[in-house]
Design a protein around this motif. Structure first.
Motif, mmCIF file in Angstrom:
data_model
loop_
_atom_site.group_PDB
_atom_site.id
_atom_site.type_symbol
_atom_site.label_atom_id
_atom_site.label_comp_id
_atom_site.label_asym_id
_atom_site.label_seq_id
_atom_site.Cartn_x
_atom_site.Cartn_y
_atom_site.Cartn_z
ATOM 1 N N GLY A 158 64.472 164.234 76.387
ATOM 2 C CA GLY A 158 63.767 165.095 75.451
ATOM 3 C C GLY A 158 62.990 166.169 76.192
ATOM 4 N N LYS A 159 61.898 166.649 75.515
ATOM 5 C CA LYS A 159 61.065 167.692 76.103
ATOM 6 C C LYS A 159 59.873 167.081 76.831
ATOM 7 C CE LYS A 159 62.262 171.257 72.725
ATOM 8 N NZ LYS A 159 61.720 172.257 71.748
ATOM 9 N N ASN A 166 56.740 166.183 74.802
ATOM 10 C CA ASN A 166 56.803 165.031 73.898
ATOM 11 C C ASN A 166 57.100 163.722 74.615
ATOM 12 O OD1 ASN A 166 56.426 166.833 71.753
ATOM 13 N ND2 ASN A 166 58.645 167.156 71.528
ATOM 14 N N ASP A 178 62.882 156.337 72.267
ATOM 15 C CA ASP A 178 63.534 157.277 71.383
ATOM 16 C C ASP A 178 64.119 158.384 72.276
ATOM 17 O OD1 ASP A 178 64.417 159.053 69.509
ATOM 18 O OD2 ASP A 178 62.538 159.121 68.367
ATOM 19 N N LYS A 237 65.914 160.844 71.526
ATOM 20 C CA LYS A 237 65.987 162.182 70.951
ATOM 21 C C LYS A 237 64.672 162.926 71.136
ATOM 22 C CE LYS A 237 69.472 161.111 67.436
ATOM 23 N NZ LYS A 237 69.775 161.101 65.973
ATOM 24 N N THR A 238 63.580 162.266 70.855
ATOM 25 C CA THR A 238 62.284 162.915 70.993
ATOM 26 C C THR A 238 61.699 162.741 72.389
ATOM 27 O OG1 THR A 238 61.128 160.930 70.209
ATOM 28 C CG2 THR A 238 61.808 162.547 68.555
#
Length: 435
Positions: A365-366, A369, A380, A382-383
């Motif tokens: 992710g970023k 985050n 997670d 994705k995040t």
């Protein structure tokens, strides 16, 4: 007027026959013109040997045949003179014995002299003796010996004795220095032999380690693959593979560990793969490989705590799969970590100084985050929540090619001790760890 010779008397021809020509075996003589003329000269005109010459040969034979007898006789004469105390007999016998002994030993001495000093070298040898004798004679007649004698009488031999003691002391010092030099040379030779032995031992250890690693590669391949070359999913095969991996990582050096990790990573044995929950086999992705499942996938080999505290200094760990591995207090300084995956990895108090961090994955992710892994929360991907590596108290001094997202994550979740080692500083980046 001179009377003319009487031509009525026949003149006798002058003969050219000489005594030397009469001694020829063929009885031929040479005429005036050089031609050989046969003559019939009776043998009786050849002069016979005199009686003295006839008796000389037996006497010489007796002398040559009985030198030992004569020597014994002379020795007996000498002994007789000693017994009866007659000096004339004793001296005469001694002189005769000496002369006879020299006569007997002369042929042997001559042969020995011929062997030791061949005839071409005798002249040079005699010349050398002549030079020596002439030099000594000239020194004598020039008064050199007399001057040396006077000079020797003027020398204070007490001072010479003291000087000799000094020379003796210097000799002892020289002997001590020589002993030290010899001992040093022995040390140097022993050191070189030890270094050479260590080098050979190191090479032998490297060869043995490489053979062990090759056997491990073959063993893991046989356990993980079936007859068709597909990955097995039986728990027993995975357990055996993990056991072999733990054993090999504990018995090889840093370079050997890096070889094992690269082999397992490129073979996708450390990657979580998606599996058929009923058949238990990895699922193909349709592109010639196995499908990856980060959230619920199963690894063929789970490193777990196998690398905790491991020394991997200066090794090549490019493209290695180290996600979720426990690398607490591991030494990864000066490693090539290009494209290595450290997501959800425990790098607590790990040493990452002067390593190459280009493309290293610390989270998904970023960066804003992403958070470190949690014991209770699921990640997670994705995040980025709970997908990051634990980097508290890690050392990032001198890390090369650290990009902005990596620097943001390390400053945010590394704590104060880690933030102090980040290249470029952490100004403007909050400390989300809070300590």
């Amino acid at each position: 007027m001179t009377p003319e010779p009487d031509s009525s008397k026949p003149t006798q021809p002058q003969s050219n026959v000489t005594l030397e020509s009469l001694n020829g075996a063929d009885g031929k003589v040479a005429g005036k013109d050089g031609a050989v003329v046969a003559t019939d000269i009776p043998e009786m005109i050849v002069p016979a040997k005199s009686p003295i010459q006839q008796t000389a040969q037996p006497t010489n034979r007796i002398w040559k045949a009985n030198p030992i007898a004569l020597l014994l006789a002379s020795l007996a004469l000498m002994i007789l003179g000693l017994v009866i105390n007659n000096p004339w007999l004793g001296v005469s016998g001694a002189i005769i014995s000496l002369l006879l002994s020299l006569l007997i030993i002369w042929p042997f001495a001559r042969s020995v002299m011929d062997d030791l000093l061949p005839s071409p070298l005798r002249g040079q040898f005699l010349a050398a003796l002549g030079i020596l004798a002439a030099t000594l004679g000239l020194l004598k007649y020039l008064g050199v010996y007399l001057r040396l004698t006077k000079w020797a009488k003027q020398i204070q031999w007490d001072a010479v004795g003291s000087l000799a003691e000094w020379f003796g002391a210097l000799g002892q010092i020289f002997i001590a220095v020589l002993a030290v030099y010899i001992a040093w040379q022995q040390y140097v030779i022993s050191r070189d032999l030890t270094l050479e032995q260590n080098r050979l031992t190191s090479q032998q250890n490297i060869l043995t380690q490489q053979q062990t690693i090759d056997a491990y590669f073959q063993g893991v391949s046989d356990l993980a693959l079936d007859d068709e070359g597909l990955l097995e999913d039986w728990p027993q095969e995975r357990a055996f593979s993990e056991g072999r991996t733990a054993a090999i990582l504990g018995s090889v050096d840093a370079a050997g560990k890096a070889k094992v990790l690269r082999f397992l990573s490129q073979s996708r044995l450390l990657t979580p793969l998606k599996r058929d929950r009923r058949l238990g086999r990895p699922i193909l992705n349709g592109d010639g490989g196995y499908e990856e499942d980060r959230a619920y996938g199963v690894r063929v080999i789970d490193l777990g705590v196998m690398l905790a505290g491991a020394d991997l200094t200066g090794t090549d760990l490019r493209w290695t799969e180290l996600s979720e591995a426990n690398l607490i207090r591991a030494n990864l300084s000066r490693c090539d970590l290009v494209k290595a995956n450290f997501a959800r990895c425990i790098l607590y108090e790990a040493n990452l100084s002067y390593s190459d961090f280009k493309g290293v994955r610390l989270f998904y992710g970023k960066a804003e985050n992403a958070t470190p892994r949690s014991r209770t929360e699921y990640p997670d991907y994705k995040t980025g929540l709970h997908t990051g590596a634990v980097i508290e108290s890690a050392n990032f001094t001198g890390v090369e090619r650290l990009d902005d997202e990596q620097r943001y994550y390390c400053c945010a979740w590394g704590g104060e001790q880690t933030r102090a080692t980040i290249p470029g500083g952490c100004e403007g980046i909050p400390n989300k760890l809070g300590r």
